[in-house]
Structures are given as structure tokens and as C-alpha cells.
Design an enzyme around this catalytic site. Structure first.
Site, PDB file in Angstrom:
ATOM      1  N   HIS A 149      -3.245  10.768   5.122  1.00  0.00           N
ATOM      2  CA  HIS A 149      -4.272   9.726   5.218  1.00  0.00           C
ATOM      3  C   HIS A 149      -3.875   8.648   6.232  1.00  0.00           C
ATOM      4  CE1 HIS A 149      -2.512   6.511   2.587  1.00  0.00           C
ATOM      5  NE2 HIS A 149      -3.515   5.774   3.006  1.00  0.00           N
TER       6      HIS A 149
ATOM      7  N   LEU B 109       0.847  -1.187   0.000  1.00  0.00           N
ATOM      8  CA  LEU B 109       0.000   0.000   0.000  1.00  0.00           C
ATOM      9  C   LEU B 109       0.884   1.240   0.000  1.00  0.00           C
ATOM     10  CD1 LEU B 109      -2.651  -1.083   2.666  1.00  0.00           C
ATOM     11  CD2 LEU B 109      -2.909  -1.099   0.174  1.00  0.00           C
ATOM     12  N   SER B 110       0.281   2.386  -0.265  1.00  0.00           N
ATOM     13  CA  SER B 110       1.092   3.609  -0.272  1.00  0.00           C
ATOM     14  C   SER B 110       1.713   3.853   1.092  1.00  0.00           C
ATOM     15  CB  SER B 110       0.256   4.818  -0.705  1.00  0.00           C
ATOM     16  OG  SER B 110      -0.880   4.978   0.124  1.00  0.00           O
ATOM     17  N   GLU B 111       0.989   3.525   2.181  1.00  0.00           N
ATOM     18  CA  GLU B 111       1.552   3.612   3.523  1.00  0.00           C
ATOM     19  C   GLU B 111       1.010   2.509   4.421  1.00  0.00           C
ATOM     20  OE1 GLU B 111       2.151   7.781   2.026  1.00  0.00           O
ATOM     21  OE2 GLU B 111       0.272   6.717   2.369  1.00  0.00           O
ATOM     22  N   THR B 112       1.865   2.068   5.325  1.00  0.00           N
ATOM     23  CA  THR B 112       1.517   1.154   6.409  1.00  0.00           C
ATOM     24  C   THR B 112       1.985   1.802   7.696  1.00  0.00           C
ATOM     25  OG1 THR B 112       1.735  -0.801   5.001  1.00  0.00           O
ATOM     26  CG2 THR B 112       1.911  -1.149   7.375  1.00  0.00           C
TER      27      THR B 112
END
Length: 276
Positions: A76, A44-47
Site C-alpha cells: 500500500h 501509521l503502519s508505514e510512512t
């Protein structure tokens, strides 16, 4: 390690139309390498990883990883992690939550059924030199003359903001990510009377792991610090993710003290147990 895990869709009130963030609760047992490996695996774009705070005025500490590295702040993930922390029974010490992260303390408030964070101070602002504007325009597949304005709007991820003449021009972009010189946020206004005031897109280089982010809180925060009250109203709704088949809505509000709050709807789409 075994512990609770959530995946939260952010900046949407409908499942699968926002930007997902993976949130690991009680992450104290994970090393930096573990966190980075898991972020690569989720892709994902961020974890994010929730940890006990190290400062007495914070409710929790958050570490934020992309597939390729750690970020000092991201929008986000901040809202999605706050949602997960509250849903898991977290109780803030005051009316607002206070998140500790790489850029310091970030207040998060609950208002009108949504979560919103206070836009952190820009680490770098001001004009972008002509050579870099030319590189960005080339990567976006447009001419330098199509760039209405450009500014440094770095609040951690290192954004360069690019203003185009219209939302239509933003949606028409077909960037060459192999030529992208860094993280670039592009905005273009919708006509007066539209549902949203502006269309936003967020681009990163090919080697970043995520070349276009669906809906980006940090970028919208820094765009608001640049454009709100000038090109855009002081408070407005931004659209992002349209080009990717998403329906992101970012609610920007400038309060009486001049603080910019960036908010959106959040909902859990996956809940389970992480085993590492």
C-alpha cells in the site's frame, strides 16, 4: 527541512475506509534518524520518503518506514506513493512507473483508473514447519486442525500465510499479539457468487507498532502468488479491513504472461507542508 507532504488513503474509493500512508516528497535532506523519528510520530503502519533514483531505469526511489524500522518493500505504500508522485506532477519515463526500493525495481501501472504493482518475487516460499504452525495457531486462538494450509510467502516483510476454511473463520479471529511469532497473513474464501473472493487479515507481534494492518498490498501480493489459480481464481477481488471497520478492496489480476498485478483505488486525504 520544509517540503510538500501528502497522506493518501489506499485500497478504497471512499475517504477513511482504506489504509493511509504518509508520503514525504523531496526527502533528500532527511537523515535515516529523521525518517524513523517521523514514522514513529505519524504512528501509521508505514510512512514513505520519495527520493531521486540511483538507477537510470527508475522514476524515483522510495524508502518505507514503520514506527519501528525500515521495510525493503510494502504494497500500500507503493501505490500511495506512486499516487502522490503523480499528483505532484511526476512524469514517468515510460507507460509504467518504475519504483526503486529495497527489493529492487517494482513496476507500477495505471489501468482502469487504478494503480497496480507487479508482485515482487518471493524471497522465501515453501512449507512451514509444524512447530511454527502450532505457535501461530495458538496466537490466533485456534487449533492446529483449523489451519487448512500454511506456507512461507515472504516478499520482504517476512509473511507466513495461513489458509482457513472460510471468510467467516477469518473474521472471527481474536489473536493474542503478545504470542504472535512473526508477521502472519490469514485468508479464507467467501462463498461462490460473493462480491469478494476472499477475506484477508494481517497480524504482527505486539512490539511491531502496528499489530493489525488495515489493508496490506505486500501480503495480498504474496497470497496471490500462493493461492491464485489454486484455491482462488487467477484474477479476483480481496476484502481486507472489515474487522477494523474499514472497506479495503484489493484487485488481483494475473496477466497473459503470468505476472500478478495487485491494485486498488487511491485518494489524497491530507495535503500540506512538512517542517522538520
Amino acid at each position: 527541512m520544509r517540503g510538500p507532504f501528502r497522506q493518501v488513503d489506499v485500497f478504497t474509493d471512499r475517504p477513511l475506509l482504506g489504509n493511509p500512508v504518509a508520503v514525504v516528497h523531496d526527502a533528500s535532506g532527511l537523515s535515516d534518524d529523521d525518517m524513523q523519528a517521523f514514522a514513529r510520530w505519524t504512528n501509521l503502519s508505514e510512512t514513505t520518503f520519495l527520493l531521486p533514483p540511483t538507477r537510470p531505469d527508475a522514476d524515483y526511489r522510495l524508502r518505507i518506514f514503520t514506527p519501528s524500522g525500515e521495510l525493503p518493500f510494502a504494497g500500500h505504500p507503493t501505490l500511495g506513493s506512486a499516487h502522490a508522485w503523480l499528483e505532484a506532477g511526476g512524469e514517468p519515463a515510460s507507460a509504467d512507473l518504475v519504483q526503486e526500493c529495497g527489493v529492487g525495481l517494482v513496476p507500477v501501472r495505471r489501468t482502469a483508473g487504478r494503480l497496480a504493482f507487479a508482485a515482487p518475487d518471493l524471497l522465501r516460499s515453501g512449507p512451514v514447519d509444524e512447530a511454527l504452525v502450532a505457535l501461530i495457531a495458538d496466537a490466533l486462538g485456534i487449533g492446529v486442525a483449523d489451519v487448512v494450509d500454511a506456507e512461507w510467502i515472504d516478499n520482504g516483510p517476512g509473511w507466513v500465510g495461513v489458509l482457513l476454511s472460510s471468510a467467516e473463520a477469518v473474521l472471527a479471529l481474536q489473536p493474542d499479539f503478545s504470542r504472535m511469532p512473526g508477521d502472519v497473513g490469514v485468508a479464507g474464501p467467501y462463498p461462490d457468487g460473493s462480491e469478494c473472493a476472499v477475506e484477508v487479515r494481517a497480524f504482527s507481534p505486539l512490539d511491531s507498532g502496528v499489530t493489525e494492518d488495515p489493508v496490506t498490498g505486500s501480503l495480498n501480493a504474496s497470497l496471490a502468488q500462493w493461492l491464485a489459480g489454486r484455491v482462488l481464481p487467477a484474477s479476483y477481488v480481496a476484502s481486507q479491513g472489515t474487522a477494523l471497520g474499514r472497506r479495503g478492496r484489493v484487485y488481483v489480476e494475473t496477466d497473459d504472461a503470468g505476472v500478478i498485478w495487485v491494485g486498488g483505488d487511491t485518494l489524497t486525504t491530507v495535503e500540506g507542508t512538512l517542517s522538520l
